[in-house]
Design a protein around this motif. Sequence first.
Motif, mmCIF file in Angstrom:
data_model
loop_
_atom_site.group_PDB
_atom_site.id
_atom_site.type_symbol
_atom_site.label_atom_id
_atom_site.label_comp_id
_atom_site.label_asym_id
_atom_site.label_seq_id
_atom_site.Cartn_x
_atom_site.Cartn_y
_atom_site.Cartn_z
ATOM 1 N N TYR A 159 23.286 4.231 41.334
ATOM 2 C CA TYR A 159 23.700 4.865 42.589
ATOM 3 C C TYR A 159 22.746 5.991 42.913
ATOM 4 N N MET A 176 27.486 0.946 39.029
ATOM 5 C CA MET A 176 27.617 1.183 40.477
ATOM 6 C C MET A 176 26.426 0.578 41.232
ATOM 7 N N VAL A 213 26.169 -2.520 43.249
ATOM 8 C CA VAL A 213 26.240 -3.547 44.284
ATOM 9 C C VAL A 213 25.421 -3.146 45.505
ATOM 10 N N LYS A 214 25.698 -1.969 46.026
ATOM 11 C CA LYS A 214 25.022 -1.518 47.240
ATOM 12 C C LYS A 214 23.509 -1.459 47.054
ATOM 13 N N ARG A 260 31.264 -8.505 38.511
ATOM 14 C CA ARG A 260 32.289 -7.799 39.288
ATOM 15 C C ARG A 260 33.632 -7.880 38.569
ATOM 16 N N PRO A 312 31.879 -4.164 45.389
ATOM 17 C CA PRO A 312 32.149 -3.295 44.233
ATOM 18 C C PRO A 312 33.589 -3.487 43.755
ATOM 19 N N PRO A 313 33.863 -3.135 42.490
ATOM 20 C CA PRO A 313 32.973 -2.530 41.501
ATOM 21 C C PRO A 313 32.223 -3.599 40.705
#
Length: 519
Positions: free
Chosen positions: A151, A177, A179-180, A204, A232-233
Amino acid sequence: MTGFVSIVGAGPWDPELLTLAGRDRLAHADVVVADYLVNPALFMHCRPDVHMYQRTQGPHGGAHGEPVADQDEIHRILLEKAGAGLRVVRLKGGDPMVFGRGGEEAQVLRAAGIEFEFVPGVTAAVAAAEAAGIPVTHRDHSPSVSFVSGYEAYEKGGRSVEWEHLARNGGTLVLMMSVKNCRDNAERLIAAGRDPATPAALIRWGTRGIQRTVVAPLARLADEVEAAGIRPPAVMIVGSVVDLRSEIQWIERRPLFGRRVVVTRAAQQAGELLHMLAQHGADAVAFPCLDIAPAEDLEALTHAARNLDDVDGVVLSSPNGVRAWFDALASVSLDVRILHGKCIAAIGTGTANACWERGIRPDLIPHAARAEGLVDELRQRGLLGRRWLHVRADEGRALIGEAIAAAGGSYRLVIGYRVVRPRVPALLTRSLLTPEAGGEGFDAVCFASGKTARHFIATLDEAHGPATTRALLARAKIIALGPVTADAVAALDLRVDAVAAEISDAAMLAAVLAALQRD
């Protein structure tokens, strides 16, 4: 008087991965301040009077108890409640010291002079990989593992990730963290020298029955994650250890893996069925639709306990009735000896086991665990015309009393407890929505009584509206505990897909397996 704060790791999600120490702290807590990614099933370990707070998280956030918006508010609650002399549990997903801000919270408490402790938890950084059949280290693949924030918040704080070091070290990388930033992180690793063909995975909801794992070379992982619609998560694993998944994956082999099964029993009674479903791979959802409250007229119960001379036997319809009855005996300084010479009839093996736990063996357990079965058994033994006391919930059928009266016996009903509808966390009601609506959906729902079905419908109606409730139930399998419950559920204009042959957790599990494996 100053209180105490336990900063407790809740584990990755699976409620059985909570430590014994964590369970103990929850059982003694006056206040619980929980993270968003904490399984609500863990709250079953708390006292009924505990004060709950839960961190919210964007549009999909929810709260069990009062919502908490940000970290500053968490600090304020910890200081206020512990300062008032209360025992506080700060319940954090995974381990509180692995990207969990546990150290920051401890600094705030120490500065205020409040005593605290850390209770370690199972970190998702390891548990998710293990659940996917990926060892983070292996003698033939990787002698080291690095845990990294995936992240960007750390880089915003001026503490940038050393991508060149991570790319060169050759060990397993676990990015939390992720995914994004999956694509961005993969590109940074490749730009820093990591082979684009390095095996990689994104997991996930590690340890859950709805866990999803996407495997691809590092250069293509983001494309596969986007194609799979992963939200997420999730945890990202990079390294040749990912290749071992094809050999040692295990959760996916369980018969109910990928299925979400809702258990609507009272929180205190759902544990064994939840455990059995989880052992068969299901994502078992504790969604309590019943709570047990004292009878409105406790004097009637204690009066019955004091005046047993005019009855020949006692009928106990449920484990809750057993507890209420023996608590009433104890409240007037009596015990099992007062039941000497009385016929004890227990409807169902669960009720019989509850009697055993109180030190008495039932004289009569009907083969069919329902009122009709008891009436038949009493008739066959010539006992239907005797004098009977019946202890049960505030709602129930009149069949037993009518049969006894018709046979010339006497029947006295006393209410041992009330069954009420508990408040269900918004996090849980939202989770039952379909993935398209921001939830996880559900594949089956288990009803142990008509009342649980009515309460389930009422709870979802309040949260989402009747049309959504009916649509969700139409998509799911409905499993009933015994024919009486099946009839009550059918009377609500619901389709019953399977009926447990006996009133037991094992029979309920068998019915769930039969219903879902027919798909």
